[in-house]
Every structure is written in structure tokens, then in C-alpha cells.
Scaffold this motif. Structure first.
Motif, PDB file in Angstrom:
ATOM      1  N   LEU A 415       0.690  -1.214  -0.045  1.00 40.19           N
ATOM      2  CA  LEU A 415      -0.153   0.062   0.173  1.00 40.19           C
ATOM      3  C   LEU A 415       0.781   1.460  -0.138  1.00 40.19           C
ATOM      4  O   LEU A 415       0.550   2.159  -0.802  1.00 40.19           O
ATOM      5  CB  LEU A 415      -0.798  -0.010   1.140  1.00 40.19           C
ATOM      6  N   ALA A 416       1.916   1.240   0.820  1.00 37.98           N
ATOM      7  CA  ALA A 416       2.740   2.328   0.913  1.00 37.98           C
ATOM      8  C   ALA A 416       3.414   2.773  -0.452  1.00 37.98           C
ATOM      9  O   ALA A 416       3.341   3.807  -0.777  1.00 37.98           O
ATOM     10  CB  ALA A 416       3.775   2.274   1.861  1.00 37.98           C
ATOM     11  N   ASN A 417       3.922   1.802  -1.376  1.00 36.44           N
ATOM     12  CA  ASN A 417       4.461   1.843  -2.591  1.00 36.44           C
ATOM     13  C   ASN A 417       3.302   2.208  -3.601  1.00 36.44           C
ATOM     14  O   ASN A 417       3.728   2.292  -4.811  1.00 36.44           O
ATOM     15  CB  ASN A 417       5.367   0.739  -2.878  1.00 36.44           C
ATOM     16  N   ASN A 418       2.081   2.002  -3.318  1.00 30.63           N
ATOM     17  CA  ASN A 418       1.073   1.996  -4.403  1.00 30.63           C
ATOM     18  C   ASN A 418       0.948   3.664  -4.691  1.00 30.63           C
ATOM     19  O   ASN A 418      -0.236   4.102  -4.435  1.00 30.63           O
ATOM     20  CB  ASN A 418      -0.087   1.392  -3.993  1.00 30.63           C
ATOM     21  N   SER A 419       1.838   4.468  -4.956  1.00 32.08           N
ATOM     22  CA  SER A 419       1.734   5.602  -5.429  1.00 32.08           C
ATOM     23  C   SER A 419       2.824   5.909  -6.675  1.00 32.08           C
ATOM     24  O   SER A 419       4.007   5.352  -6.527  1.00 32.08           O
ATOM     25  CB  SER A 419       1.962   6.631  -4.046  1.00 32.08           C
ATOM     26  N   LYS A 420       2.387   7.129  -7.304  1.00 33.43           N
ATOM     27  CA  LYS A 420       3.338   7.470  -8.256  1.00 33.43           C
ATOM     28  C   LYS A 420       4.560   8.259  -7.717  1.00 33.43           C
ATOM     29  O   LYS A 420       5.706   8.635  -8.192  1.00 33.43           O
ATOM     30  CB  LYS A 420       2.633   8.468  -9.463  1.00 33.43           C
ATOM     31  N   TYR A 421       4.326   8.672  -6.237  1.00 28.94           N
ATOM     32  CA  TYR A 421       5.191   9.442  -5.671  1.00 28.94           C
ATOM     33  C   TYR A 421       6.333   8.657  -4.821  1.00 28.94           C
ATOM     34  O   TYR A 421       5.803   7.513  -4.544  1.00 28.94           O
ATOM     35  CB  TYR A 421       4.589  10.573  -4.703  1.00 28.94           C
ATOM     36  N   GLY A 422       7.261   9.234  -4.280  1.00 28.76           N
ATOM     37  CA  GLY A 422       8.284   8.612  -3.337  1.00 28.76           C
ATOM     38  C   GLY A 422       9.081   9.352  -2.635  1.00 28.76           C
ATOM     39  O   GLY A 422      10.370   9.224  -2.716  1.00 28.76           O
ATOM     40  N   ASP A 437      13.306  -3.337   8.863  1.00 33.97           N
ATOM     41  CA  ASP A 437      12.925  -4.454   7.659  1.00 33.97           C
ATOM     42  C   ASP A 437      11.917  -3.490   6.850  1.00 33.97           C
ATOM     43  O   ASP A 437      12.308  -3.696   5.600  1.00 33.97           O
ATOM     44  CB  ASP A 437      12.082  -5.537   8.074  1.00 33.97           C
ATOM     45  N   ILE A 438      11.163  -2.777   7.322  1.00 33.90           N
ATOM     46  CA  ILE A 438      10.185  -1.978   6.333  1.00 33.90           C
ATOM     47  C   ILE A 438      10.783  -0.756   5.544  1.00 33.90           C
ATOM     48  O   ILE A 438      10.572  -0.722   4.556  1.00 33.90           O
ATOM     49  CB  ILE A 438       9.131  -1.370   7.049  1.00 33.90           C
ATOM     50  N   ALA A 439      11.644  -0.130   6.512  1.00 35.03           N
ATOM     51  CA  ALA A 439      12.150   1.135   6.073  1.00 35.03           C
ATOM     52  C   ALA A 439      12.963   1.081   4.479  1.00 35.03           C
ATOM     53  O   ALA A 439      12.643   1.721   3.496  1.00 35.03           O
ATOM     54  CB  ALA A 439      13.287   1.832   6.980  1.00 35.03           C
ATOM     55  N   PRO A 440      13.728  -0.240   4.188  1.00 37.95           N
ATOM     56  CA  PRO A 440      14.443  -0.071   3.022  1.00 37.95           C
ATOM     57  C   PRO A 440      13.564  -0.688   1.903  1.00 37.95           C
ATOM     58  O   PRO A 440      13.670  -0.330   0.782  1.00 37.95           O
ATOM     59  CB  PRO A 440      15.560  -1.388   3.135  1.00 37.95           C
ATOM     60  N   ARG A 441      12.374  -1.244   2.286  1.00 34.81           N
ATOM     61  CA  ARG A 441      11.359  -1.629   1.053  1.00 34.81           C
ATOM     62  C   ARG A 441      10.300  -0.439   0.687  1.00 34.81           C
ATOM     63  O   ARG A 441       9.696  -0.959  -0.209  1.00 34.81           O
ATOM     64  CB  ARG A 441      10.500  -2.737   1.920  1.00 34.81           C
ATOM     65  N   VAL A 442      10.248   0.491   1.572  1.00 32.95           N
ATOM     66  CA  VAL A 442       9.476   1.546   1.025  1.00 32.95           C
ATOM     67  C   VAL A 442      10.118   2.502   0.192  1.00 32.95           C
ATOM     68  O   VAL A 442      11.152   2.915   0.112  1.00 32.95           O
ATOM     69  CB  VAL A 442       9.076   2.582   2.480  1.00 32.95           C
ATOM     70  N   LYS A 443       9.671   2.656  -0.942  1.00 34.08           N
ATOM     71  CA  LYS A 443      10.209   3.539  -1.975  1.00 34.08           C
ATOM     72  C   LYS A 443      10.195   5.102  -1.697  1.00 34.08           C
ATOM     73  O   LYS A 443       9.149   5.507  -2.239  1.00 34.08           O
ATOM     74  CB  LYS A 443       9.485   3.320  -3.522  1.00 34.08           C
ATOM     75  N   SER A 444      11.134   5.532  -0.950  1.00 37.99           N
ATOM     76  CA  SER A 444      11.116   6.997  -0.670  1.00 37.99           C
ATOM     77  C   SER A 444      12.267   7.201  -0.368  1.00 37.99           C
ATOM     78  O   SER A 444      13.159   6.295   0.153  1.00 37.99           O
ATOM     79  CB  SER A 444       9.818   7.135   0.334  1.00 37.99           C
ATOM     80  N   PHE A 461      17.735  15.305   1.462  1.00 34.71           N
ATOM     81  CA  PHE A 461      16.465  15.180   1.269  1.00 34.71           C
ATOM     82  C   PHE A 461      15.801  15.373  -0.214  1.00 34.71           C
ATOM     83  O   PHE A 461      16.560  16.087  -1.070  1.00 34.71           O
ATOM     84  CB  PHE A 461      15.787  16.445   2.228  1.00 34.71           C
ATOM     85  N   GLY A 462      15.158  14.270  -0.802  1.00 37.11           N
ATOM     86  CA  GLY A 462      14.757  14.332  -2.076  1.00 37.11           C
ATOM     87  C   GLY A 462      14.003  13.194  -2.241  1.00 37.11           C
ATOM     88  O   GLY A 462      13.928  12.358  -1.443  1.00 37.11           O
ATOM     89  N   GLY A 463      13.294  12.865  -3.400  1.00 32.27           N
ATOM     90  CA  GLY A 463      12.514  11.785  -3.715  1.00 32.27           C
ATOM     91  C   GLY A 463      12.906  10.803  -4.682  1.00 32.27           C
ATOM     92  O   GLY A 463      13.866  10.767  -5.422  1.00 32.27           O
ATOM     93  N   TYR A 464      12.119   9.760  -4.847  1.00 37.99           N
ATOM     94  CA  TYR A 464      12.202   8.788  -5.710  1.00 37.99           C
ATOM     95  C   TYR A 464      10.920   9.224  -6.587  1.00 37.99           C
ATOM     96  O   TYR A 464      10.147   9.834  -6.375  1.00 37.99           O
ATOM     97  CB  TYR A 464      11.974   7.353  -5.147  1.00 37.99           C
ATOM     98  N   LYS A 465      11.095   8.274  -7.752  1.00 39.94           N
ATOM     99  CA  LYS A 465       9.925   8.379  -8.740  1.00 39.94           C
ATOM    100  C   LYS A 465       9.342   9.693  -9.200  1.00 39.94           C
ATOM    101  O   LYS A 465      10.169  10.485  -9.338  1.00 39.94           O
ATOM    102  CB  LYS A 465       8.585   7.621  -8.132  1.00 39.94           C
TER     103      LYS A 465
END
Ligand code: NAI
Length: 789
Positions: A415-422, A437-444, A461-465
Motif C-alpha cells: 500500500l505504501a508503494n502504491n503511489s506515483k510519488y516516493g 525491515d520495512i524502511a528499505p522496502r518503502v520507495k521513498s 532530502f529528496g524523492g524517488y519516482k
């Protein structure tokens, strides 16, 4: 009300901050401002009003910059640049330090002016925005002094055009100006049209401290002025913070211009509450995540994801807390939520809320009234929100939170990664193992554990996607304002020599044709065609499959399916790259013969190309477990773990020249850092890379990590660069091809590296075996971890 009643209700009285000093400052300029160019304020031109969004009162008239103003500002910046960069690091550091001191000295005036102009609570401008501005200049004074030591053989870009938004007007200015100046650039900065005042007060500080004329230029105006900066040929780098829409327009406008570019764009960040979280702390976290700055925060935790077992309890607590939030006059020190920046933003937020409700979301707002004469919106919580609801997908940029639930940690990540943003994520749990465990798996780009919205100048500071690319703050942020000296010395490659039109023919039954390599297997091209490969004399030397769009799509799918390569231990990736080097070494003469046959180079040159390719594989095998992160020490009880992460799937259009070494030089760093790839080999000499399949197969490279599609480079590159499943593109070819790649990359804002139409020297170890391509194969994620009982 008597004392007993006051005690029982705990009602606050109003506690307004005085604004006389700010009004006096505005009066001092006749409430009409020109631009700040070459160390002087210009005479106001055509102006527009800047108003206080809390009451609609006009504060001042601001000049709308025309092209002529931008020209003047750019030429002042250009004139000042070489002298500024030629100062010693210590000299530049002293100026940055002086700015920091002046910001502190005038902090009250800055805070009040910011609150008047923007509508944010004085509590925030006073305690957060302005102190962070000072911290940014202090921190970057140090970078200025250490620049040459820590970034050897690099130079400033030159003149930077910087365009900033209205949500943190002075803070965003400091994020832009401090690193630019520390690196030796000069700047032309445009504040957002709603909030120019603190930038103009900052200009006054630049005068006060005697900053050399032209080093900082501030031009005011709307998006047209921004566009004029973006398109100005005298600007070497653009740094932008704002909406994703404008970010994409800027990516398109700068394509092929050779300008540096960093984009810090929107977000729809998850705020994840696990069932073992300290729920009361997490409720306070939500308050800071979404009601800080009225939710006008690019990294606002706007998507609340709560584990099902505690959902009801958490929402109940949250609703109770919402009742106590105070909305009102931002100058009141006891206010939690101030005014949105402008009526147009209120309308935008309300329109989105309406659409969300039409799609089934259920609204909850606290009972209390809000002032009716300003841009106020009540804190809002939506439940019954489907992931596809517009308010769960779009950035609202207002005090509006949407809540959803999840069952398992895996579902939370999905759900967290279900976004065009990151851009960011906040994770709440008392179990540090789970959090890490969760932190590296979230695309942000940023993750806060049991905290939210923490910022520091030392932490990137800055983003993915679609949240953009590039980092601000820390070492990564400094890198974004510097470039290696060798880049400037490269000669033009000229127009790419189009290989003689290849003969296409059906592949049926012809087994000499080298196939494509997809998902670890040789694959027939979808179209069933092959092309001839001829040498310089026109002699046929082989045949390769003619890949098409479908083949690229299959290859991207295979590459996405193999992304777990990035979470393998670096040692494993290192070992596999060493095997590749070893296996290429076994076949060195075979590869050299093939190169000679295809390209007509001498035996010595072919041998050298193979030897260097082996050396390169060894180099990046060695780098795989060494190019890693850092632990920062921000001035709060948290450490920020800067993790170096792969970008994801990298599309590689290899150079035509050096068909083996060029491809290996781009592939090896990308693999070493954990990316998977789809590689289009040299169009004229593709057999070097089709022979490479055997190297991949005998070296234990997992299927899908490297996929190779031969064929018409331009057509294949277009499909690859436009594909949303590709996260970054490396392109080597002529200037026109590079420009197109930058244009095609707009849709999902993939990061791009192109040779800018320049001739790369693939034999140069300094360039090709160092950190340059490692940096381009990675992005930094900062994970903030609190400590202390
Ligand atoms: P915007 O992206 O239009 O404005 C940001 C800056 O870009 C301003 O200085 C503006 O003058 C300038 N600008 C506008 N058009 C330009 C162009 N074509 N070329 C160059 N510069 C240009 O943001 P806006 O319209 O004020 O806000 C709309 C939405 O954007 C917000 O509701 C929010 O969703 C998002 N936003 C996100 C921000 C962030 O920090 N991620 C900041 C501001 C807005």
C-alpha cells in the motif's frame, strides 16, 4: 469565565505576536518592491499584490519580472561567478557564516514576516523555519571551506537558476542558495509569487554583510518569470521545488540543453502505524505529519495506513485529538493551524475533497468554528477511502488526511508503494527489527521511524519516482551543485554515424542468428526478424535478432522481476562480477577476434578493449561492497542512516564506439549497486554483447538481472525511455539522441545520464572506474532512527 472554569476547560486566551516591526520594514520600502539584481534593489516595475492569507489584507506590491530583468540578473550572476569561485573556501565560508548570523539576529522579523505573508502559525516560523534557515547556512559554511578537499577536481556549475515554492519560502531559499554558494556558484532565485517578502528581506541581509554584488540575485514574479529563467541560455543549472506538473514541464524544456537539473516535487507520503506502536505518540505524529503547515508540505504524511487490529482504537484517539486543534490567526502563538497560502489553494483543496466524497470517502472534521474571513480549512480526516480514490492518489496539499488499513507488514509495504510519488514515509512501531525491515522496502527518499517531518542541513532530502531527483542537504546536496572538470573538456562526438541500413530477414530456421537475451534465456525476437551485421568493408560478419517494442517490454518485465538482486548481499554481487571478469578472461582472444572482425580495429586495440573490460568488471566487483552509506548526526536525539540504494531498472543504450568496453563500463556499476538492466548494444557492432550472454550464463548472474535487446537503437531507446517500468536511463549517442531520451523520460520522471553528445573516453580509468557511474546508479535514502529511553 472564572479561574475554576478556565482551569477546567484549559482554554487559552489569544497570545498574538507583535507585527509592528514587520510592518515598519514594509513601510520602509513604501510597500512596493523591485528586484534585487547586482547587489541593488531595482525600481519597481509592473507589480502585483502580496496579501496576508489570514485576513486578505494587502501587504505589499511585488514586481513581475520581465525577460529584460532576468537578462540583467543572469548577466550580473555571470559576471560575479568566476571571482566568487576563485575566492578561497574560507572566504566563501565567512560570507555564509555572516548570513547565518544575520538570519539569527533578525529571526523575529523574519518569522513574523513569513507568517504574515504565508499564513503559517508563528510557532512554526519562529521555532522551525527560521532556525533551520540559519542552520543551513552554518552547515554550508563548512562545505564551502572543505570543497576542494572533499570534492577534488570538481567545479561549480556557474550560474544557477533556482525556483522555489510558497510553503516554506525562506527555508526553501536557504536550501537552494546555501549549497549553491558554498560550491562556488552564483544564483538567480525566484520566490513563489504568493510569498516573496522574506526573500527580499534576505536580499537586504546580503547587502548588509557585503556579499559581492551579483552573487545572489532575486527576481520576483509568477510562473512566466520562472519559465524565462528555465529557458535562459545563460543559466547552467536549474534547481526547482514545486508541483510535479511544473517539474515535468521543466524537464521537457531543459532536455538536450546540457544544464544541470534537480527537481524536488510532490508527494503522497504514507504514515504507517503498526499494531504494536505507541498509539498516543503516533497520534501526535499524525498531527505533525499532516497538520503541520496546514498540510502544505511536500513530504506530509497524508496517507494514514493503520494495522487493522488497532484501526478503530487509533481513529477514535485521532478524532479526539482533532477536537483540540486550534485553527485561527497565525500570529497567535497558541494556534496549531493557520491559513492556507491563497484562496486558489483553498479552492483546489475543497475541489479535491468534494471529488473524494463523491467517490465514497467519509469526512470527519472537529466541531469548532474557524475564522470566516481568511483562507482557513478545518483539519480533515477521511475514512472509507479506497486506494483508487482521487484523494488517496493526488497530492492535496491541505490539512486533509486519508485513512486506510492493512493486515500484514507486506500489505503495508504494498500500500505504501502504491503511489506515483516516493518522497517520504513514517513508520510507527515499538519493534525496531520490524521498522528496519520495512524502511528499505518503502520507495521513498526519506523514512522517519517513530517520528515525522524532521529536517536537517546535514541530512539529504529528496524523492524517488515522480517526487523528483537530486538531493538537498548534506554531501549529496553539495554534489548537485558541482561537476567534474573532465566533463567540460570532452570533445563533441558529432553526428552519430548511422550504420548502413541493415538487411532485415525472417529468422525462421536460421540458427546462426544471435537471439535476444531476456530473463536469463535466449529469446527469439517477437517480430521474427533478424538483421545483418556488416563490417566497415561491407562484409557480413553475423546476424542479430531485430528487437521491437514488445521485446523491450518483455525485457523490462524480466528486469522488474529480478529486482531482488538489489537486496542480495553486496558480497554476492561482488563475487558474481568477479566471475564475469574471470570468464571474460578465459575467452579474451575470442572476444578480441570478434571486435576486430566487426569494427576493423587493430589486433592490439581489440586486445586492449577486452583487457580493459575485464579490468572494469574487477573494478566494480571491488566497489560493490565499498560504495556505501553514512550515519549523520542531526541536532536532535536521532541518527540518520544514509543508505545507498539501487535506483531499480536501468535502461542502457550503449555507445556505438567501444562496443564491448562501453557497454561493460555502464553495465558493471549498475549491476554492482544492485540495479537490473535492459541493455541495447551498439547498433553497428552488437555481436560483442550477444557473445556476452555466455559470460552472464557461466557467471551465475540470476535471470532477468541483465537483459539484452539488439536492433535499431533509436527505436528501441524510445520504447525503453518512455517505459514506466524503467527507473533510470543511461544513454550514449549523439546530442539529438540524448535530448530525446531526456524528453521521453518525462512521464515517470526517470533519472537520466547521457553523454550530452560528447565523445567519452572509455579507456580512462579515472572517469570510468571511479565513483562517477556509481553515483548515477544509486540514490540515497535517509532513515531517521530515534534513540533514548
Ligand atoms: P507551482 O509548482 O506552480 O509553483 C512553484 C514555483 O514554480 C513558483 O515559484 C512558481 O512561480 C513557479 N512556476 C510555475 N510555473 C512555472 C513554469 N512553467 N516554469 C518555471 N517555474 C514555474 O505550484 P502551485 O501552482 O503554486 O501549487 C499547486 C500545487 O503544487 C500544490 O497544491 C501542491 O500540490 C503542489 N506544490 C508542491 C510543492 C512541493 O514542495 N512539493 C510546493 C508547491 C506546490
Amino acid at each position: 469565565m472564572n479561574v475554576k472554569e478556565i482551569f477546567e476547560t484549559m482554554e487559552y486566551g489569544p497570545a498574538p505576536e507583535g507585527s509592528a516591526e514587520a510592518h515598519e520594514w514594509l513601510d520602509g520600502y513604501g510597500r512596493k518592491f523591485g528586484h534585487f539584481i547586482n547587489g541593488e534593489f531595482t525600481k519597481p516595475g509592473k507589480t502585483f499584490a502580496s496579501t496576508n492569507p489570514a485576513n486578505g489584507e494587502e501587504l505589499a506590491q511585488i514586481s513581475q519580472a520581465k525577460k529584460g530583468d532576468i537578462d540583467l540578473a543572469v548577466s550580473a550572476a555571470r559576471k560575479a561567478q568566476s571571482d566568487w569561485e576563485a575566492l578561497s573556501g574560507y572566504e566563501r565560508a565567512k560570507y555564509l557564516y555572516a548570513i547565518a548570523r544575520q538570519v539569527q539576529k533578525h529571526s523575529r522579523l523574519f518569522a513574523v514576516l513569513e507568517t504574515l505573508d504565508n499564513g503559517k502559525p508563528i510557532r512554526e516560523s519562529r521555532d522551525l523555519d527560521i532556525p533551520l534557515v540559519a542552520r543551513h547556512f552554518y552547515h554550508h559554511a563548512g562545505w564551502a571551506q572543505q570543497r576542494d578537499r572533499l570534492f577534488p577536481d570538481q567545479s561549480a556549475y556557474g550560474v544557477c537558476g533556482q525556483i522555489i515554492p510558497w510553503n516554506f519560502p525562506l527555508l526553501m531559499l536557504s536550501w537552494k542558495i546555501a549549497p549553491a554558494l558554498a560550491a562556488g556558484n552564483t544564483v538567480v532565485l525566484k520566490p513563489a509569487e504568493f510569498t516573496s517578502l522574506t526573500a527580499l528581506l534576505f536580499a537586504e541581509i546580503c547587502q548588509e554583510i557585503g556579499l559581492p554584488k551579483g552573487v545572489v540575485n532575486i527576481v520576483t514574479g509568477d510562473g512566466d518569470a520562472g519559465e524565462a529563467i528555465v529557458n535562459h541560455p545563460g543559466i547552467d543549472k536549474i534547481a526547482f521545488t514545486g508541483s510535479t506538473g511544473v517539474g515535468k514541464a521543466i524537464r521537457k524544456a531543459t532536455a538536450g540543453k546540457g544544464k544541470g537539473l534537480s527537481l524536488e516535487l510532490g508527494g503522497k507520503s504514507p504514515f504507517i502505524v503498526f499494531e504494536d506502536a505507541d498509539l498516543d505518540s503516533a497520534v501526535e505524529g499524525v498531527v505533525d505529519a499532516i497538520w503541520f503547515n496546514q498540510g502544505q508540505v511536500c513530504c506530509a504524511g497524508s496517507r494514514l495506513l493503520v494495522q487493522e487490529a488497532v484501526e478503530e482504537r487509533f481513529i477514535k484517539k485521532l478524532k479526539a485529538r482533532m477536537e483540540t486543534l486550534r485553527v485561527g490567526d497565525p500570529l497567535d502563538k497558541a494556534i496549531d493551524i493557520g491559513a492556507l497560502v491563497a484562496p486558489v489553494q483553498v479552492k483546489r483543496v475543497q475541489d479535491l475533497m468534494k471529488k473524494g466524497e463523491e467517490q465514497g470517502a467519509v469526512r470527519h472534521q472537529p466541531d469548532g468554528a474557524v475564522p470566516s474571513n481568511g483562507c482557513f480549512v478545518k483539519p480533515t480526516l477521511y475514512t472509507n477511502v479506497q486506494p483508487a480514490n482521487i484523494i488517496a492518489e493526488e497530492e492535496i496539499f491541505g490539512p486533509v488526511l486519508v485513512a486506510m488499513s492493512f493486515r500484514t507488514p507486506d500489505e503495508a509495504v504494498t500500500l505504501a508503494n502504491n503511489s506515483k510519488y516516493g518522497l517520504s514515509a513514517s513508520i510507527w512501531t515499538e519493534n525496531i527489527n520490524l521498522a528496519l525491515d520495512i524502511a528499505p522496502r518503502v520507495k521513498s527518499g526519506v523514512v522517519w521511524i517513530n517520528s515525522t517531518n524532521n529536517f536537517d542541513a546535514a541530512v539529504g532530502f529528496g524523492g524517488y519516482k515522480e517526487s523528483g531527483f537530486g538531493r538537498e542537504g548534506g554531501k549529496e546536496g553539495m554534489r548537485a551543485y558541482l561537476r567534474p572538470n573532465w566533463e567540460l573538456k570532452l570533445k563533441s562526438l558529432g553526428k552519430s554515424t548511422v550504420p548502413a541500413k541493415p538487411k532485415l530477414f525472417a529468422t525462421d530456421g536460421i540458427d546462426r542468428t544471435a537471439k535476444l537475451y531476456v530473463g536469463g534465456k535466449q529469446a527469439r525476437p517477437d517480430g521474427g526478424y533478424a538483421r545483418s551485421v556488416v563490417n566497415a568493408d561491407g562484409k557480413l560478419v553475423g546476424e542479430v535478432g531485430e528487437g521491437n517494442r514488445k521485446d523491450i517490454r518483455n525485457a523490462v518485465e524480466a528486469a522488474r522481476g529480478a529486482l531482488s538482486w538489489g537486496s542480495k548481499p553486496a558480497h554476492t554481487r561482488s563475487q558474481i562480477l568477479y566471475y564475469m571478469g574471470e570468464n571474460l578472461d578465459y575467452r579474451r582472444s575470442e572476444f578480441a577476434d570478434r571486435l576486430r572482425e566487426m569494427t576493423g580495429v587493430s589486433a592490439g586495440a581489440a586486445k586492449k578493449e577486452v583487457e580493459l573490460s575485464i579490468e572494469r568488471l574487477f573494478a566494480f566487483a571491488g566497489w560493490a561492497d565499498k560504495y556505501d552509506g553514512a550515519v549523520h548526526n542531526p541536532p536532535v536525539r536521532q541518527m540518520a542512516v544514509a543508505m545507498v540504494e539501487p535506483i531499480g531498472v536501468i535502461g542502457i543504450a550503449a555507445p556505438d564506439e567501444s562496443p564491448l568496453l562501453g557497454a561493460v563500463s555502464l553495465l558493471a556499476p549498475s549491476m554492482a549497486m544492485g540495479n537490473t538492466s535492459v541493455l541495447i548494444p551498439s547498433e553497428s557492432a552488437p555481436l560483442a554483447m550477444t557473445d556476452f550472454y555466455q559470460i552472464l550464463e557461466t557467471s551465475d548472474v540470476p535471470g532477468g538481472v541483465v537483459n539484452i535487446v539488439t536492433g535499431a537503437k533509436d527505436e528501441l531507446t524510445k520504447t525503453l525511455a518512455e517505459h514506466d517500468g524503467v527507473d533510470a536511463m543511461f544513454y550514449c549517442g549523439d546530442a539529438e539522441g540524448g535530448k530525446k531520451v531526456e524528453q521521453y523520460s518525462v512521464h515517470n520522471l526517470k533519472q537520466t545520464w547521457t553523454n550530452k553528445g560528447k565523445a567519452m573516453d572509455w579507456t580512462d580509468r579515472e572517469i570510468c572506474e571511479g565513483e562517477y557511474f556509481l553515483e548515477r546508479s544509486t540514490q540515497v535514502k535517509n532513515v531517521w532512527v530515534p534513540y533514548g529511553a
